[in-house]
Structures are given as C-alpha cells and as structure tokens.
Design an enzyme around this catalytic site. Structure first.
Site, PDB file in Angstrom:
ATOM      1  N   ASN A 203       0.871  -1.170   0.000  1.00  0.00           N
ATOM      2  CA  ASN A 203       0.000   0.000   0.000  1.00  0.00           C
ATOM      3  C   ASN A 203       0.909   1.221   0.000  1.00  0.00           C
ATOM      4  OD1 ASN A 203      -1.448   2.312   0.832  1.00  0.00           O
ATOM      5  ND2 ASN A 203      -3.060   1.058   1.736  1.00  0.00           N
TER       6      ASN A 203
ATOM      7  N   GLU B  82      -3.950   2.007  -2.890  1.00  0.00           N
ATOM      8  CA  GLU B  82      -4.050   3.450  -2.621  1.00  0.00           C
ATOM      9  C   GLU B  82      -3.190   4.269  -3.589  1.00  0.00           C
ATOM     10  OE1 GLU B  82      -5.523   5.307   1.016  1.00  0.00           O
ATOM     11  OE2 GLU B  82      -4.276   3.846   2.053  1.00  0.00           O
TER      12      GLU B  82
ATOM     13  N   ASP C   3      -3.869  -4.977   1.150  1.00  0.00           N
ATOM     14  CA  ASP C   3      -4.120  -4.330   2.433  1.00  0.00           C
ATOM     15  C   ASP C   3      -5.500  -4.768   2.900  1.00  0.00           C
ATOM     16  OD1 ASP C   3      -4.647  -2.721   4.561  1.00  0.00           O
ATOM     17  OD2 ASP C   3      -4.381  -0.818   3.503  1.00  0.00           O
TER      18      ASP C   3
ATOM     19  N   ASN D  57      -6.749  -4.500   5.931  1.00  0.00           N
ATOM     20  CA  ASN D  57      -7.309  -3.687   7.009  1.00  0.00           C
ATOM     21  C   ASN D  57      -7.956  -4.550   8.097  1.00  0.00           C
ATOM     22  OD1 ASN D  57      -6.681  -0.884   6.649  1.00  0.00           O
ATOM     23  ND2 ASN D  57      -7.987  -0.874   4.833  1.00  0.00           N
TER      24      ASN D  57
ATOM     25  N   ASP E 198      -1.448  -6.198   6.281  1.00  0.00           N
ATOM     26  CA  ASP E 198      -1.184  -6.521   4.866  1.00  0.00           C
ATOM     27  C   ASP E 198      -0.826  -7.998   4.810  1.00  0.00           C
ATOM     28  OD1 ASP E 198      -0.941  -3.628   3.449  1.00  0.00           O
ATOM     29  OD2 ASP E 198      -0.137  -3.557   5.487  1.00  0.00           O
TER      30      ASP E 198
ATOM     31  N   ASP F  37       2.875   4.755   4.964  1.00  0.00           N
ATOM     32  CA  ASP F  37       2.707   4.226   6.323  1.00  0.00           C
ATOM     33  C   ASP F  37       2.731   2.692   6.331  1.00  0.00           C
ATOM     34  OD1 ASP F  37       0.308   4.513   4.955  1.00  0.00           O
ATOM     35  OD2 ASP F  37      -0.827   5.270   6.664  1.00  0.00           O
ATOM     36  N   HIS F  38       2.643   2.068   5.151  1.00  0.00           N
ATOM     37  CA  HIS F  38       2.748   0.610   5.028  1.00  0.00           C
ATOM     38  C   HIS F  38       4.114   0.200   4.466  1.00  0.00           C
ATOM     39  CE1 HIS F  38      -1.702  -0.351   5.213  1.00  0.00           C
ATOM     40  NE2 HIS F  38      -1.736   0.940   4.970  1.00  0.00           N
TER      41      HIS F  38
END
Length: 264
Positions: free
Chosen positions: A7, A42, A153, A155, A224, A253-254
């Site tokens: 991501n 994303e 991802d 989530n 992930d 951030d991933h």
DNA sequence: ATGCCTCAGCTCCTGAGA
C-alpha cells in the site's frame, strides 16, 4: 516465483520508492529485486495519470483500476498478464479496490479492503458487505484449476499477535470479532496465511501510524497479508515484511510484504 | 486531547486514512 503487495498511499508521491525497490541502484540490495508480480494499493490517481512507461522502463507491464483522490489498485508483472478482472464480479462498487490477473498460471488477486472507520458505522457495514462478496468470489476461484494468491491491504488483524497493543486496541477497527471472522472465512476456503505459517509466533507489523512516532516505537499492526491456496503452500519458501522503505524520507505508512514460492 | 501525521483538492482548511 516472487510476489509482493504494497500500500503506497499515493503512487504519485511514492513512485521513486517503488521503482528503487523493484530495480535498486547498482550495488544496493532490495527484497524487491527479481520480483515477478507486485500489487499496489491506494494509488490515489486516475487511470490517465498512471505511470505505465516508468514501470515499462524497468521491465514491468501493468494493469490497474485507478480512482481520483482515493483507493486505486494496480498489478505489475515481468511476465505476460492474462484474464484481467477489475473489482469483485457481480458486486456493484463505486470504489476501485480489486485488480486481478493470471500470471505464470497463478490467479493473482490484489485488494485494497475497506477501512471500515468505526464498528457500527455505515462504512463498517460496507466493509462487511464487501468482505462477504469477496469471500463468495474467492470460493469460486478456489474451485477452479489455477492456484490462487490473494494479497493486499486487508485492514484486518487476524489475531492479537498482529497488534502492538492488543489490550488498548481490543474491539477497535481492524481488531473486531466481525472482521476477524471474515478473515477466518477466507482461511476456511483452504487459503493459507503465508507469513503466519512460516512465523507462527513472530510479532511483525506491516503498518505503523504516522502519528506519535509509530514506526520508531514499533507501534504497528499486521494488516497486509498474502493468502495462498493449498497447492502453493506446499511450495512456500519464504514470506516477510520489508521495513526498509518505511525508513526512507516521506515513506508510505505501510511496508511491502513479499512471498517466494518454489517453481513447479 | 475527535490529538499526535500525511495526502488530495473546487488547496491556507477539510475529509479520510488506520
């Protein structure tokens, strides 16, 4: 065969990170080297802005489902791409969340699962509907002849070992029983969590909050995931998170997660 | 403390992310 998911939280901002990860500069080692397939989430850009040529220049073909501002997914491959599917068949969705294709005889599904925001919210209800539709589609794919890799991802944290503070974050978004039950439903189709099957007791994360020095303090989540069908799990060689790109300037951030499967 | 950070966009604030 090596496959990975990442991501990138805006492909426009992170393009150089992705290019360097797949094709590092002379003398630099990268877990992304010799990657056969990489799925991205994303992208946050529309299809006409996708950097097709930049990936072509380092030897990758790409297919993608873009969306302005939010979401957006892509699949990059060094090998021919067949049977492209965008979003979940039969599930009407305004958001760009799924890109799937067959590469080297493997049905690869790259997904950006809904965030869900907060249990009980309308976005959480959408997340549950989306997960049920995904499960029904994967049930079909798992019955077909090609082996399946479902990565992206999610989530969702599967178990408390995937959470830096399982007590403080109990029953919050990504950690609810409802989300974890949907993750288990995917495992019950015969899919195997590649990372967890190789590292049953390891507390490793794939995402860290930008706020409050999350990465520095290792306040993270493992959200992930790479799920592989049984035919591939017997040939599983390695699976890991690569935290290296998370240490760069202006990181996502991933961190990317990759898997290596023995060639049959 | 509905913050702490980051990104996109009808951009100097707001919504969303996780």
């Amino acid at each position: 065969m090596k496959l990975a998911t990442w991501n990138v939280n805006s492909l426009r901002v992170r393009l150089e990170h992705v290019l360097d990860w797949l094709a590092p500069k002379e003398g630099v080692q990268s877990a992304g080297q010799d990657m056969d397939v990489l799925v991205l989430q994303e992208l946050k850009l529309s299809d006409d802005q996708f950097p097709t040529q930049a990936f072509k220049d380092i030897g990758y073909e790409s297919v993608f489902l873009g969306q302005k501002t939010y979401n957006g997914v892509a699949l990059l491959s060094r090998h021919p791409i067949k049977g492209v599917v965008k979003n979940i068949p039969g599930f009407d969705d305004e958001m760009a969340r799924i890109i799937s294709a067959e590469v080297l005889g493997v049905r690869v599904v790259g997904g950006y699962f809904p965030n869900g925001q907060e249990p009980g919210s309308e976005k959480f209800a959408y997340k549950m509907r989306w997960l049920e539709a995904l499960e029904a589609w994967l049930a079909q794919l798992c019955k077909e002849s090609a082996p399946v890799v479902l990565m992206g991802d999610y989530n969702i944290t599967h178990i408390d070992l995937d959470v830096w503070d399982p007590v403080g974050l109990a029953d919050t978004i990504h950690c609810t029983k409802e989300e974890r039950a949907r993750f288990e439903a995917l495992l019950n189709l015969g899919l195997v969590d590649a990372f967890r099957s190789l590292h049953p007791d390891q507390k490793t994360f794939s995402w860290w909050d930008y706020r409050g020095g999350g990465f520095r303090r290792n306040h993270g989540l493992r959200i992930d995931h790479i799920l592989i069908s049984q035919a591939l799990s017997s040939k599983l060689l390695n699976c890991d998170v690569d935290p290296t790109p998370r240490k760069l300037e202006r990181p996502s951030d991933h961190a990317p997660v990759w898997v290596e499967i023995k060639n049959s």
